[in-house]
Design a protein around this motif. Sequence first.
Motif, PDB file in Angstrom:
ATOM      1  N   ARG A   1       0.709  -0.766  -0.333  1.00  0.00           N
ATOM      2  CA  ARG A   1      -0.036   0.259   0.099  1.00  0.00           C
ATOM      3  C   ARG A   1       0.712   1.366   0.402  1.00  0.00           C
ATOM      4  N   GLY A   2       2.312   1.196  -0.134  1.00  0.00           N
ATOM      5  CA  GLY A   2       2.846   2.241  -0.991  1.00  0.00           C
ATOM      6  C   GLY A   2       3.315   2.565   0.951  1.00  0.00           C
ATOM      7  N   ASN A   3       3.196   2.508   1.520  1.00  0.00           N
ATOM      8  CA  ASN A   3       3.736   2.912   2.836  1.00  0.00           C
ATOM      9  C   ASN A   3       4.776   1.468   3.774  1.00  0.00           C
ATOM     10  N   GLU A   4       6.024   3.190   3.955  1.00  0.00           N
ATOM     11  CA  GLU A   4       7.091   2.389   4.411  1.00  0.00           C
ATOM     12  C   GLU A   4       7.608   1.907   5.423  1.00  0.00           C
ATOM     13  N   LYS A   5       5.649   1.450   6.338  1.00  0.00           N
ATOM     14  CA  LYS A   5       6.357   0.936   8.143  1.00  0.00           C
ATOM     15  C   LYS A   5       5.171  -0.339   7.833  1.00  0.00           C
ATOM     16  N   ASN A   6       5.445  -0.583   5.915  1.00  0.00           N
ATOM     17  CA  ASN A   6       4.705  -1.793   6.010  1.00  0.00           C
ATOM     18  C   ASN A   6       5.016  -2.984   5.154  1.00  0.00           C
ATOM     19  N   LYS A   7       5.071  -3.882   4.666  1.00  0.00           N
ATOM     20  CA  LYS A   7       5.932  -4.968   4.331  1.00  0.00           C
ATOM     21  C   LYS A   7       6.547  -4.601   2.893  1.00  0.00           C
ATOM     22  N   MET A   8       7.317  -5.163   2.694  1.00  0.00           N
ATOM     23  CA  MET A   8       8.609  -4.821   1.473  1.00  0.00           C
ATOM     24  C   MET A   8       8.278  -6.430   0.521  1.00  0.00           C
ATOM     25  N   LEU A   9       7.508  -6.063  -0.651  1.00  0.00           N
ATOM     26  CA  LEU A   9       7.157  -7.049  -1.465  1.00  0.00           C
ATOM     27  C   LEU A   9       8.235  -6.655  -2.911  1.00  0.00           C
ATOM     28  N   SER A  10       7.834  -7.884  -3.676  1.00  0.00           N
ATOM     29  CA  SER A  10       8.658  -8.756  -4.815  1.00  0.00           C
ATOM     30  C   SER A  10       7.332  -7.736  -5.409  1.00  0.00           C
ATOM     31  N   ARG A  11       7.669  -6.629  -6.519  1.00  0.00           N
ATOM     32  CA  ARG A  11       6.964  -5.787  -8.105  1.00  0.00           C
ATOM     33  C   ARG A  11       7.655  -7.338  -9.023  1.00  0.00           C
ATOM     34  N   ILE A  12       6.919  -7.455 -10.080  1.00  0.00           N
ATOM     35  CA  ILE A  12       7.605  -7.279 -11.557  1.00  0.00           C
ATOM     36  C   ILE A  12       5.952  -7.243 -12.686  1.00  0.00           C
ATOM     37  N   TYR A  13       6.947  -5.707 -13.567  1.00  0.00           N
ATOM     38  CA  TYR A  13       6.595  -4.605 -14.065  1.00  0.00           C
ATOM     39  C   TYR A  13       6.830  -6.086 -15.120  1.00  0.00           C
ATOM     40  N   GLY A  14       5.833  -5.137 -16.217  1.00  0.00           N
ATOM     41  CA  GLY A  14       5.885  -6.480 -17.509  1.00  0.00           C
ATOM     42  C   GLY A  14       5.103  -5.438 -18.300  1.00  0.00           C
ATOM     43  N   THR A  15       5.136  -5.664 -19.884  1.00  0.00           N
ATOM     44  CA  THR A  15       3.982  -5.274 -20.818  1.00  0.00           C
ATOM     45  C   THR A  15       3.987  -5.947 -21.975  1.00  0.00           C
ATOM     46  N   ALA A  16       2.457  -6.021 -22.047  1.00  0.00           N
ATOM     47  CA  ALA A  16       2.216  -6.578 -23.219  1.00  0.00           C
ATOM     48  C   ALA A  16       1.232  -6.092 -24.552  1.00  0.00           C
ATOM     49  N   PHE A  17       1.649  -6.822 -25.668  1.00  0.00           N
ATOM     50  CA  PHE A  17       1.123  -5.834 -27.673  1.00  0.00           C
ATOM     51  C   PHE A  17       0.180  -7.202 -27.552  1.00  0.00           C
ATOM     52  N   THR A  18      -0.315  -6.906 -28.804  1.00  0.00           N
ATOM     53  CA  THR A  18      -1.184  -7.423 -29.565  1.00  0.00           C
ATOM     54  C   THR A  18       0.115  -8.818 -30.801  1.00  0.00           C
ATOM     55  N   LYS A  19       0.873  -7.936 -31.182  1.00  0.00           N
ATOM     56  CA  LYS A  19       1.693  -8.357 -32.201  1.00  0.00           C
ATOM     57  C   LYS A  19       3.513  -8.186 -31.333  1.00  0.00           C
ATOM     58  N   LYS A  20       4.042  -9.356 -32.031  1.00  0.00           N
ATOM     59  CA  LYS A  20       5.633  -9.323 -31.742  1.00  0.00           C
ATOM     60  C   LYS A  20       6.226  -8.351 -31.884  1.00  0.00           C
ATOM     61  N   SER A  21       6.090  -7.398 -33.429  1.00  0.00           N
ATOM     62  CA  SER A  21       6.286  -6.330 -33.573  1.00  0.00           C
ATOM     63  C   SER A  21       5.785  -5.084 -33.247  1.00  0.00           C
ATOM     64  N   ASP A  22       5.001  -4.684 -32.079  1.00  0.00           N
ATOM     65  CA  ASP A  22       4.728  -3.929 -31.555  1.00  0.00           C
ATOM     66  C   ASP A  22       5.378  -4.540 -29.944  1.00  0.00           C
ATOM     67  N   LEU A  23       5.386  -5.946 -29.908  1.00  0.00           N
ATOM     68  CA  LEU A  23       6.655  -5.273 -28.604  1.00  0.00           C
ATOM     69  C   LEU A  23       8.196  -5.192 -28.469  1.00  0.00           C
ATOM     70  N   ASP A  24       8.710  -5.312 -29.429  1.00  0.00           N
ATOM     71  CA  ASP A  24      10.217  -5.528 -30.566  1.00  0.00           C
ATOM     72  C   ASP A  24      10.419  -4.713 -30.433  1.00  0.00           C
ATOM     73  N   ALA A  25       9.487  -3.475 -30.647  1.00  0.00           N
ATOM     74  CA  ALA A  25      10.066  -1.650 -30.829  1.00  0.00           C
ATOM     75  C   ALA A  25       9.563  -1.385 -29.516  1.00  0.00           C
ATOM     76  N   HIS A  26       8.759  -1.603 -28.943  1.00  0.00           N
ATOM     77  CA  HIS A  26       8.627  -0.781 -27.281  1.00  0.00           C
ATOM     78  C   HIS A  26       9.997  -1.485 -26.481  1.00  0.00           C
ATOM     79  N   ILE A  27      10.205  -2.730 -27.087  1.00  0.00           N
ATOM     80  CA  ILE A  27      11.793  -2.961 -26.081  1.00  0.00           C
ATOM     81  C   ILE A  27      13.109  -2.063 -25.850  1.00  0.00           C
ATOM     82  N   GLU A  28      13.027  -1.490 -27.318  1.00  0.00           N
ATOM     83  CA  GLU A  28      13.824  -0.825 -28.379  1.00  0.00           C
ATOM     84  C   GLU A  28      13.838   0.210 -27.435  1.00  0.00           C
ATOM     85  N   GLN A  29      12.534   1.264 -27.195  1.00  0.00           N
ATOM     86  CA  GLN A  29      11.977   1.968 -27.080  1.00  0.00           C
ATOM     87  C   GLN A  29      12.546   2.115 -25.007  1.00  0.00           C
TER      88      GLN A  29
END
Length: 645
Positions: free
Chosen positions: A206-234
């Motif tokens: 909940r964004g409060n430093e008094k609370n427990k530290m969690l592990s956050r995994i970020y990701g992204t998703a697209f409908t086409k691999k070409s768009d994903l590749d362009a995003h990763i390059e960006q």
Amino acid sequence: MINITLKDGSMKSYEFGMTVFEIAKDISEGLARVACAGMVNGKTVDLRQKITEDCELSILTFDDEEGKKAFRHTACHILAQAVKRLFPDTKLAIGPAIDGGFYYDFDKQGSFSAEEIIKIEEEMKKIVKEDLLIERYELLRSEAISFMLGKDENFKVQLIEDLPEDAALSFYKQGEYTDLCAGPHLMSTKPVKAFKLTQVAGAYWRGNEKNKMLSRIYGTAFTKKSDLDAHIEQMEDAKKRDHNKLGRELKFFTTSDVIGQGLPLLMPNGARVIQLLQRFVEDEEEKRGYVITKTPLMAKSDLYKMSGHWDHYKDGMFVLGDESKDEEVMALRPMTCPFQFTIYNADQKSYRDLPIRYAETSTLFRNESSGEMHGLIRVRQFTISEGHLVVRPDQLEEEFKGVINLINYLMETLGLEDDITYRFSKGDPDNKEKYIDNPAAWADTEAKMKDILDHLGINYKTAIDEAAFYGPKLDLQIKNVHGKEDTIITVQIDFALPERFDMNYIDSDGVKKRPYVIHRTSIGCYERTLAILIEKYAGAFPTWLAPLQVKVLPISEKFHDYADSVVAKLKAANIRTSGDFRAEKIGYKIREARNERAPFLLIVGEKEADLNEVSVRSRKNGDEGSIALDSFIARIKEEIETRLL
């Protein structure tokens, strides 16, 4: 039957209770395949939503912003399902779609390793191939708590317990995985074929430093691999431009654990850029009729109680002293308005004195939580181009327009105008604790501000519950290289504080009247603006703003004297210059100088010394050959004076 007005304006009739997905399928099988969500009368809904009345309906695809969110929210659930398959003891926290992707917070023994992230991605691919049907259902609050207790998901239980007792909560199920979620989601896991997990970070519950530290995994998703590749390059480019990395490499700023979090140290390069920006802003404000003030960095709590900051903003302030010990309580200022209002009240004003435009380069202090702070974007001490305009009601629109003109000029000069979006931030009548309680004044001021914004032709989005506690505001928003949006500048109309400070003027009829106040910044927080500029230009600032404008490189020691004279002449012309007199090969010196991002390198040898010339290499044109030193000085001075981008 019910009548549906579609996106193209056509109308069709459907049976009562048909779902958004069924209507999409009736319109076109192709549309149904790419449908991500629906929009009914302007509100985003799930594809499973039943339509029970006449309405306007749009089928949202990945091309729509809300469609992207639904698509990526589904990818987020696929991530969580994969984690639970591979690490069954891991507890689930929250997992929203965000700008550019999604994240999910997990409570896991130890953080996720790079090898584990690869395994999670592989498991996600299996889930997509399984083409799991995604089902939505609801439970009563008590049933939802029992369900999550049975799964030993304590974070989910906490979320549910915060909701009203009579709430019906929605759940989404795909295969063996079920999650508490408001949605919307796709119909199955199959469409999510192009995705990438991009980062693992720590995040407090909940964004409060008094609370427990969690592990956050970020990701992204697209409908086409070409768009994903362009995003990763960006994203790779974004990492290179990230001010928190690049700003340290180029020696714009540093930090120290001994000094404290959110208290960056501006090094000579960064301090120089902020000095240039400050002089530019102060000179421009003076041209436009602003008068400068200089006010204390702290005040007694009495001042903040009068302004309302003590009631509405105390948790965000640094308080000195303890009332319970009968000590005088002071606080570092989080903003300058109460001080400038006190200056206004020092003598009686006439209607002829208005408008008064106060400006101050203000150092402010805000007690940001440790989880919110980031580089120069969000800090605990910062400097701002603050101003307050005290105006008669008949001057409100014209003065507001003048503020916008000033801001637009500054943003255009910095090359940021195309990166700005506008948000009309209004109050929330139901949030009694956050705002000054005066519904009539809120309604009147918000209506006035809307009229002004519409007259100015500003293309804005409206946000509820984002106003200042004393009035509505126009927020100028800008995204960093990672796509996160921050407010760079605000303009606010204040109906409350003039009354609290009993500000008045004698009108033409001899009667005391209450003025309006416009709170504004012209360039915002200098530290945040510096961060944005570092990322915008990848550290290669326009010549007028570059901390180092020219680097002089003698080919060998024989030409040090001439190089010295070139440096001296450039400095005499107020051009920021340094020379590299090391006993290194010229190729090495050129490579090193390029890393400093100076707009111009001047190479001098025998020919240049004999002819009083310099061999110019510019960032823009590369090797330009030799020209007379005086011609180069005239050229660069014009570039600086015109603030050429």
